[in-house]
Design a protein around this motif. Sequence first.
Motif, mmCIF file in Angstrom:
data_model
loop_
_atom_site.group_PDB
_atom_site.id
_atom_site.type_symbol
_atom_site.label_atom_id
_atom_site.label_comp_id
_atom_site.label_asym_id
_atom_site.label_seq_id
_atom_site.Cartn_x
_atom_site.Cartn_y
_atom_site.Cartn_z
ATOM 1 N N VAL A 66 0.861 -1.177 0.000
ATOM 2 C CA VAL A 66 0.000 0.000 0.000
ATOM 3 C C VAL A 66 0.899 1.229 0.000
ATOM 4 C CG1 VAL A 66 -1.734 1.321 1.277
ATOM 5 C CG2 VAL A 66 -1.849 -1.171 1.227
ATOM 6 N N GLN A 68 1.954 5.444 -0.184
ATOM 7 C CA GLN A 68 1.592 6.634 0.576
ATOM 8 C C GLN A 68 0.424 7.374 -0.054
ATOM 9 O OE1 GLN A 68 5.252 8.880 0.748
ATOM 10 N NE2 GLN A 68 5.657 8.234 2.834
ATOM 11 N N ASP A 69 0.415 7.496 -1.381
ATOM 12 C CA ASP A 69 -0.613 8.261 -2.077
ATOM 13 C C ASP A 69 -1.629 7.302 -2.691
ATOM 14 O OD1 ASP A 69 0.690 10.673 -1.542
ATOM 15 O OD2 ASP A 69 1.973 10.451 -3.299
ATOM 16 N N PRO A 70 -2.838 7.219 -2.139
ATOM 17 C CA PRO A 70 -3.823 6.266 -2.664
ATOM 18 C C PRO A 70 -4.203 6.551 -4.111
ATOM 19 C CG PRO A 70 -4.842 7.785 -1.097
ATOM 20 C CD PRO A 70 -3.366 7.987 -1.003
ATOM 21 N N LYS A 126 -10.427 6.956 0.103
ATOM 22 C CA LYS A 126 -9.561 6.404 -0.948
ATOM 23 C C LYS A 126 -8.498 5.506 -0.345
ATOM 24 C CE LYS A 126 -10.023 10.160 -4.341
ATOM 25 N NZ LYS A 126 -9.336 11.285 -5.017
ATOM 26 N N GLN A 127 -7.928 5.941 0.774
ATOM 27 C CA GLN A 127 -6.896 5.137 1.413
ATOM 28 C C GLN A 127 -7.482 3.832 1.951
ATOM 29 O OE1 GLN A 127 -4.454 7.337 4.165
ATOM 30 N NE2 GLN A 127 -2.708 6.185 3.434
ATOM 31 N N LYS A 128 -8.668 3.883 2.521
ATOM 32 C CA LYS A 128 -9.322 2.657 2.978
ATOM 33 C C LYS A 128 -9.574 1.702 1.819
ATOM 34 C CE LYS A 128 -11.916 3.949 7.128
ATOM 35 N NZ LYS A 128 -13.266 3.956 7.733
ATOM 36 N N PRO A 147 0.099 3.898 6.016
ATOM 37 C CA PRO A 147 -1.276 3.522 5.676
ATOM 38 C C PRO A 147 -2.341 4.293 6.442
ATOM 39 C CG PRO A 147 -0.345 1.897 7.157
ATOM 40 C CD PRO A 147 0.771 2.848 6.812
ATOM 41 N N SER A 149 -2.124 7.609 7.218
ATOM 42 C CA SER A 149 -1.869 9.050 7.119
ATOM 43 C C SER A 149 -3.130 9.851 6.797
ATOM 44 C CB SER A 149 -0.800 9.324 6.054
ATOM 45 O OG SER A 149 -1.231 8.892 4.773
ATOM 46 N N GLN A 150 -4.132 9.225 6.169
ATOM 47 C CA GLN A 150 -5.356 9.946 5.846
ATOM 48 C C GLN A 150 -6.572 9.399 6.587
ATOM 49 O OE1 GLN A 150 -6.034 11.568 1.833
ATOM 50 N NE2 GLN A 150 -4.340 10.312 1.172
ATOM 51 N N ASN A 351 -2.898 16.134 -1.901
ATOM 52 C CA ASN A 351 -1.866 15.530 -2.736
ATOM 53 C C ASN A 351 -0.917 16.600 -3.248
ATOM 54 O OD1 ASN A 351 -0.305 13.970 -4.365
ATOM 55 N ND2 ASN A 351 -1.930 13.328 -5.751
ATOM 56 N N ARG A 426 0.821 15.073 6.646
ATOM 57 C CA ARG A 426 0.750 13.704 6.142
ATOM 58 C C ARG A 426 2.125 13.252 5.643
ATOM 59 N NH1 ARG A 426 -2.781 12.084 0.867
ATOM 60 N NH2 ARG A 426 -0.807 12.213 -0.205
#
Length: 524
Positions: A66, A68-70, A126-128, A147, A149-150, A351, A426
């Motif tokens: 996973v 950092q940026d989803p 988005k991260q989930k 994972p 961070s958001q 982002n 983040r």
Amino acid sequence: MSLEIEEGTFVLLAGPSGSGKSTVLRAFAGLVPDFHGGVFGGRVLLDGRDLRDVGRRELARSVGIVFQDPEKQLVMTTVERELCFGLENIGLPSTVIARRVAEGAEFLGLTPYLRTPTAELSGGLKQKTVLAAVLVMQPRVLLLDEPTSQLDPAAADEFLSLVRRLNQEYGLTVILSEQRLDRCYHLADRVAVMEAGRVVIDAPPREAAKLALNAGLPYVPAVTRLLAAVNGRHPLTVAEGRRELLRTVAGGHAGQAQGARTDPADLAVEASRVRYAYPRGAAAVTDLSLAVPAGAITTVVGPNGAGKSTLLKLLAGLLKPDGGRIRIFGRDRGTLNKAGLAAGVAYLAQNPNDYLFRDTVAEELGFTLRALGRSGPVADVLAACGLSDLAGVNPRDLSAGERQRVALASLLVAGPSLILLDEPTRGVDQPAKDTLGRLLDRLCRQDGKSVLLVTHDVDFAAEWAAKVVFMAGGRVLAAGTPAEVLGDSLFYSPQVARLFRGVAEVTTFSAARAWMAQAGAGHG
């Protein structure tokens, strides 16, 4: 760099931004150098086999990562399709795919969003979605790069508990890179601290914390940093820390509340009964009223999907409210044209990559000034943001935390009066957070700037904000000083506040150190 990890181990990678943690995870996933390029030496072995000899399909079943940026990892149009994508590519039967997708969505609270377009999700959702898409593959090795961070504090704790459960009950090997160490340090079997591309500490958590503090490295939980200096012990959790704290101040007294910053009389932002709903989506902001003091830092906290990012976009003029009124420094936002907003309001989205497209860091700042027809102190802003040594570097070669600072600097160079920041901490290490906090505080106190930032980092909010706003369901549910809003919160309370609950009214690390010094002196 050399590192050996036994099967079923939970390893935490800690260290400053740019130390090589993300690159190590990419190497373990077989992405370095085949996907990212560059010069590669040495070997990465999985079960004794060189990763270059492992087929892509087999590797996808064995190792999940996973990023950092989803946004970099989402490829399908809806949440459900995203969860199905990897499973379909390895040829699983449709019945197995359906069951795994249902389980993964339920684990991470995504069931209500399965048909939602991924482009309409908040950063946290988005991260989930990315996390779920990896977990449904049921890899043997799980690589996690920032994972949480958001994720809001409750969701982050829930996810890390799930990861620990997968590690303990199913033998999943976990390698986690994380900057918010308070919530995961004690979960690891080993902590590997990296600096300048090398592992400088590799030990069990308590021993690693002792070695890090002895070496002057701040990559340990706040409770450890606070109490190790007092009694030489190294508690890793709030429960351990409270036992040590009560021993230290045994027979003592309840402390006084820390001095709260007072709100300035003038307002930078006034929002009254504001409403907004995305096309084909549910209402994101509902009957929202908010007052943001001028010349101070205001933070907005709350669960994922609360409407926090939408609020910033409304204030920045990127979205038009469906109802209500927004005033910026006393002027109706509707009367300000885009040029007026751009000159006075700076907005940094989640982002930072969206802001970076020049060849060097210095050119990024220069582009902002040319676009506004201005001249400005580029070198001074670079120095204030700790970027002087990176002025000639291509921003795309920097770590996520460094890119965040470059994006912020490219906005600050224009000298805006109102600064809107969405998750500015983040992927940022503790020293960089401290630098950012001091920078924003100085901009407010000395230059009269006003800052409104959205964050899941409640420790940062408590330390630096004059006012904290709690949002949920598109509305403001609470607003006040950090102590008033965060001090007794169940999930949004800083670690220091949990440590001192019932002992003293303290919510920040700096106030805790001052209190400990006073209490220690009072007890001889």
